[in-house]
Design a protein around this motif. Structure first.
Motif, PDB file in Angstrom:
ATOM      1  N   ASP A 171     -29.213 -10.013  35.491  1.00 43.00           N
ATOM      2  CA  ASP A 171     -29.595  -8.781  36.200  1.00 43.00           C
ATOM      3  C   ASP A 171     -30.633  -9.081  37.281  1.00 43.00           C
ATOM      4  O   ASP A 171     -30.569  -8.540  38.390  1.00 43.00           O
ATOM      5  N   GLY A 172     -31.591  -9.963  36.958  1.00 37.16           N
ATOM      6  CA  GLY A 172     -32.617 -10.301  37.933  1.00 37.16           C
ATOM      7  C   GLY A 172     -32.062 -11.031  39.139  1.00 37.16           C
ATOM      8  O   GLY A 172     -32.619 -10.936  40.247  1.00 37.16           O
ATOM      9  N   ALA A 173     -30.958 -11.751  38.941  1.00 40.20           N
ATOM     10  CA  ALA A 173     -30.327 -12.475  40.049  1.00 40.20           C
ATOM     11  C   ALA A 173     -29.264 -11.641  40.752  1.00 40.20           C
ATOM     12  O   ALA A 173     -28.631 -12.120  41.704  1.00 40.20           O
ATOM     13  N   GLY A 174     -29.066 -10.400  40.279  1.00 43.32           N
ATOM     14  CA  GLY A 174     -28.075  -9.536  40.892  1.00 43.32           C
ATOM     15  C   GLY A 174     -26.643  -9.963  40.631  1.00 43.32           C
ATOM     16  O   GLY A 174     -25.747  -9.682  41.435  1.00 43.32           O
ATOM     17  N   MET A 175     -26.399 -10.636  39.514  1.00 42.72           N
ATOM     18  CA  MET A 175     -25.057 -11.106  39.184  1.00 42.72           C
ATOM     19  C   MET A 175     -24.417 -10.189  38.148  1.00 42.72           C
ATOM     20  O   MET A 175     -25.066  -9.738  37.201  1.00 42.72           O
ATOM     21  N   SER A 176     -23.141  -9.907  38.337  1.00 42.37           N
ATOM     22  CA  SER A 176     -22.421  -9.052  37.395  1.00 42.37           C
ATOM     23  C   SER A 176     -21.968  -9.875  36.190  1.00 42.37           C
ATOM     24  O   SER A 176     -21.705 -11.076  36.306  1.00 42.37           O
ATOM     25  N   TRP A 177     -21.889  -9.235  35.039  1.00 41.55           N
ATOM     26  CA  TRP A 177     -21.496  -9.906  33.815  1.00 41.55           C
ATOM     27  C   TRP A 177     -20.833  -8.904  32.877  1.00 41.55           C
ATOM     28  O   TRP A 177     -20.959  -7.696  33.042  1.00 41.55           O
ATOM     29  N   ARG A 178     -20.106  -9.438  31.886  1.00 37.24           N
ATOM     30  CA  ARG A 178     -19.526  -8.595  30.835  1.00 37.24           C
ATOM     31  C   ARG A 178     -19.450  -9.400  29.545  1.00 37.24           C
ATOM     32  O   ARG A 178     -19.254 -10.618  29.566  1.00 37.24           O
ATOM     33  N   ILE A 179     -19.653  -8.729  28.428  1.00 40.44           N
ATOM     34  CA  ILE A 179     -19.552  -9.366  27.126  1.00 40.44           C
ATOM     35  C   ILE A 179     -18.079  -9.416  26.731  1.00 40.44           C
ATOM     36  O   ILE A 179     -17.432  -8.379  26.581  1.00 40.44           O
ATOM     37  N   VAL A 180     -17.555 -10.636  26.549  1.00 43.31           N
ATOM     38  CA  VAL A 180     -16.141 -10.787  26.195  1.00 43.31           C
ATOM     39  C   VAL A 180     -15.950 -11.103  24.715  1.00 43.31           C
ATOM     40  O   VAL A 180     -14.857 -10.969  24.186  1.00 43.31           O
ATOM     41  N   CYS A 181     -17.021 -11.526  24.058  1.00 49.56           N
ATOM     42  CA  CYS A 181     -16.925 -11.822  22.626  1.00 49.56           C
ATOM     43  C   CYS A 181     -18.299 -11.646  21.994  1.00 49.56           C
ATOM     44  O   CYS A 181     -19.292 -12.182  22.481  1.00 49.56           O
ATOM     45  N   THR A 182     -18.350 -10.895  20.901  1.00 44.67           N
ATOM     46  CA  THR A 182     -19.574 -10.700  20.132  1.00 44.67           C
ATOM     47  C   THR A 182     -19.316 -11.114  18.693  1.00 44.67           C
ATOM     48  O   THR A 182     -18.301 -10.746  18.109  1.00 44.67           O
ATOM     49  N   CYS A 183     -20.253 -11.888  18.133  1.00 44.15           N
ATOM     50  CA  CYS A 183     -20.105 -12.339  16.745  1.00 44.15           C
ATOM     51  C   CYS A 183     -21.488 -12.647  16.186  1.00 44.15           C
ATOM     52  O   CYS A 183     -22.334 -13.192  16.890  1.00 44.15           O
ATOM     53  N   GLY A 184     -21.715 -12.305  14.927  1.00 45.54           N
ATOM     54  CA  GLY A 184     -22.992 -12.587  14.283  1.00 45.54           C
ATOM     55  C   GLY A 184     -23.109 -14.000  13.767  1.00 45.54           C
ATOM     56  O   GLY A 184     -24.175 -14.398  13.293  1.00 45.54           O
ATOM     57  N   SER A 185     -22.041 -14.780  13.864  1.00 48.31           N
ATOM     58  CA  SER A 185     -22.029 -16.158  13.384  1.00 48.31           C
ATOM     59  C   SER A 185     -21.951 -17.112  14.564  1.00 48.31           C
ATOM     60  O   SER A 185     -21.104 -16.961  15.455  1.00 48.31           O
ATOM     61  N   LEU A 186     -22.816 -18.137  14.559  1.00 43.49           N
ATOM     62  CA  LEU A 186     -22.770 -19.123  15.623  1.00 43.49           C
ATOM     63  C   LEU A 186     -21.461 -19.895  15.604  1.00 43.49           C
ATOM     64  O   LEU A 186     -20.943 -20.274  16.654  1.00 43.49           O
ATOM     65  N   SER A 187     -20.885 -20.134  14.437  1.00 49.66           N
ATOM     66  CA  SER A 187     -19.610 -20.834  14.380  1.00 49.66           C
ATOM     67  C   SER A 187     -18.515 -20.032  15.067  1.00 49.66           C
ATOM     68  O   SER A 187     -17.641 -20.601  15.738  1.00 49.66           O
ATOM     69  N   GLY A 188     -18.570 -18.708  14.939  1.00 55.45           N
ATOM     70  CA  GLY A 188     -17.609 -17.850  15.636  1.00 55.45           C
ATOM     71  C   GLY A 188     -17.803 -17.886  17.141  1.00 55.45           C
ATOM     72  O   GLY A 188     -16.836 -17.975  17.911  1.00 55.45           O
ATOM     73  N   LEU A 189     -19.056 -17.798  17.589  1.00 52.88           N
ATOM     74  CA  LEU A 189     -19.347 -17.870  19.018  1.00 52.88           C
ATOM     75  C   LEU A 189     -18.924 -19.221  19.588  1.00 52.88           C
ATOM     76  O   LEU A 189     -18.375 -19.300  20.697  1.00 52.88           O
ATOM     77  N   THR A 190     -19.191 -20.280  18.840  1.00 58.03           N
ATOM     78  CA  THR A 190     -18.825 -21.627  19.290  1.00 58.03           C
ATOM     79  C   THR A 190     -17.317 -21.758  19.438  1.00 58.03           C
ATOM     80  O   THR A 190     -16.821 -22.342  20.409  1.00 58.03           O
ATOM     81  N   ALA A 191     -16.569 -21.204  18.474  1.00 62.25           N
ATOM     82  CA  ALA A 191     -15.107 -21.254  18.561  1.00 62.25           C
ATOM     83  C   ALA A 191     -14.603 -20.541  19.806  1.00 62.25           C
ATOM     84  O   ALA A 191     -13.692 -21.024  20.491  1.00 62.25           O
ATOM     85  N   ALA A 192     -15.217 -19.392  20.118  1.00 60.18           N
ATOM     86  CA  ALA A 192     -14.810 -18.652  21.314  1.00 60.18           C
ATOM     87  C   ALA A 192     -15.124 -19.433  22.588  1.00 60.18           C
ATOM     88  O   ALA A 192     -14.326 -19.479  23.525  1.00 60.18           O
ATOM     89  N   ALA A 193     -16.293 -20.066  22.621  1.00 63.65           N
ATOM     90  CA  ALA A 193     -16.672 -20.848  23.801  1.00 63.65           C
ATOM     91  C   ALA A 193     -15.776 -22.075  23.952  1.00 63.65           C
ATOM     92  O   ALA A 193     -15.367 -22.436  25.064  1.00 63.65           O
ATOM     93  N   ARG A 194     -15.459 -22.726  22.842  1.00 62.49           N
ATOM     94  CA  ARG A 194     -14.579 -23.898  22.899  1.00 62.49           C
ATOM     95  C   ARG A 194     -13.165 -23.515  23.326  1.00 62.49           C
ATOM     96  O   ARG A 194     -12.434 -24.338  23.862  1.00 62.49           O
ATOM     97  N   ALA A 195     -12.788 -22.258  23.063  1.00 59.50           N
ATOM     98  CA  ALA A 195     -11.478 -21.764  23.489  1.00 59.50           C
ATOM     99  C   ALA A 195     -11.456 -21.407  24.972  1.00 59.50           C
ATOM    100  O   ALA A 195     -10.402 -21.054  25.506  1.00 59.50           O
ATOM    101  N   GLY A 196     -12.628 -21.472  25.628  1.00 60.35           N
ATOM    102  CA  GLY A 196     -12.701 -21.182  27.054  1.00 60.35           C
ATOM    103  C   GLY A 196     -12.832 -19.715  27.400  1.00 60.35           C
ATOM    104  O   GLY A 196     -12.574 -19.317  28.536  1.00 60.35           O
ATOM    105  N   MET A 197     -13.276 -18.900  26.430  1.00 60.68           N
ATOM    106  CA  MET A 197     -13.374 -17.464  26.678  1.00 60.68           C
ATOM    107  C   MET A 197     -14.515 -17.100  27.609  1.00 60.68           C
ATOM    108  O   MET A 197     -14.452 -16.094  28.314  1.00 60.68           O
ATOM    109  N   GLY A 198     -15.594 -17.893  27.596  1.00 59.69           N
ATOM    110  CA  GLY A 198     -16.724 -17.528  28.423  1.00 59.69           C
ATOM    111  C   GLY A 198     -17.888 -18.477  28.271  1.00 59.69           C
ATOM    112  O   GLY A 198     -17.731 -19.618  27.833  1.00 59.69           O
TER     113      GLY A 198
END
Length: 285
Positions: free
Chosen positions: A199-226
């Motif tokens: 927000d401070g840099a004026g860049m747009s963003w969107r949340i594409v995956c939310t998870c309470g587990s780091l293993s879940g977030l890591t899987a999404a990132a490794r899949a190239g989601m964001g």
């Protein structure tokens, strides 16, 4: 008869993979650790570790020794606790933030249960803000978590930069649409830092995956989601840091220990001392 001090150095070396880190964890000189391993190898007549300029790995004989070494030290700890003058007993409720569990908790717990086998440990893993709320309600005795720079609660262990991570950094930063973020649910320190930086840099963003587990977030990132934000030393394997000035610099975070007023001071200090000795040096190395 095998020397228990030598066996302990052997077990810690297996955990760290480094003579330097083993010496730092045990409070010994590196030459002393080397002597421990050499004397253990001489006693058994077998090579237990293989060394090169970058790594220390166990040989087949070293792998075979692991279980026996743990058993001997565990038995020694139990006997010492049962008959020693200082015997810690009771229950300790520990809260740990998700990212610390994924990267550093195993060695701490191994040492704690070996040294204090009569203590029952109750472990809770959650976001830092949730852990703080639970402790305020009296549900946790000791919390290892993150805080924003500038906050004052807790005992500071160390400060570390947050970094942007992705499977394919070039593809992510060359996008023309909103930056896809992979994040813990609110309230999350890393999520808030990332959003405020964009927000401070004026860049747009969107949340594409939310998870309470780091293993879940890591899987999404490794899949190239964001893009995922994590402390640099805790970056999961398979993800690369996005460097340069294409994305804004992220604020650092601080890792702290917070003890509950009224908790058993001896139990809290026993675990706190292990955490302090094992976590902070890893950041500096």
């Amino acid at each position: 008869m095998l020397n228990l001090h030598h066996l302990n150095s052997f077990l810690v070396l297996e955990q760290t993979g480094s003579f330097t880190d083993t010496a730092a964890r045990l409070g010994l000189g590196q030459s002393t650790v080397t002597q421990h391993i050499q004397r253990l190898e001489k006693s058994l007549g077998r090579q237990l570790v293989s060394r090169d300029t970058h790594h220390v790995r166990l040989t087949t004989e070293g792998e075979a020794l692991l279980g026996y070494a743990r058993g001997m030290l565990d038995l020694n700890s139990k006997v010492s606790s049962l008959f020693g003058e200082s015997r810690l007993r009771g229950r300790l409720r520990l809260g740990v933030s998700e990212d610390v569990v994924a990267s550093r908790l195993t060695g701490i717990l191994e040492d704690f249960i070996r040294l204090h086998p009569l203590v029952d440990l109750e472990l809770t893993v959650a976001l830092s803000a949730v852990l703080n709320q639970m402790q305020d309600a009296g549900d946790l005795d000791l919390v290892l978590a993150k805080r924003h720079v500038g906050e004052t609660h807790g005992r500071l262990l160390y400060r570390e930069p947050l970094v942007w991570l992705a499977r394919d950094p070039e593809r992510m930063i060359d996008r023309t649409d909103a930056l896809p973020l992979i994040a813990f649910p609110s309230p999350s320190i890393t999520r808030r830092v990332a959003q405020e930086a964009l927000d401070g840099a004026g860049m747009s963003w969107r949340i594409v995956c939310t998870c309470g587990s780091l293993s879940g977030l890591t899987a999404a990132a490794r899949a190239g989601m964001g893009v995922l934000v994590q402390p640099r030393s805790m970056a999961p394997e398979g993800l690369k840091e996005i460097t340069g000035d294409r994305l804004p610099t992220l604020q650092d975070v601080e890792f702290v220990l917070i003890s509950r007023r009224g908790a058993d001071a001896a139990l809290v200090e026993a675990l706190s001392s292990l955490i302090t000795a094992q976590i902070a040096p890893q950041k500096q190395g």
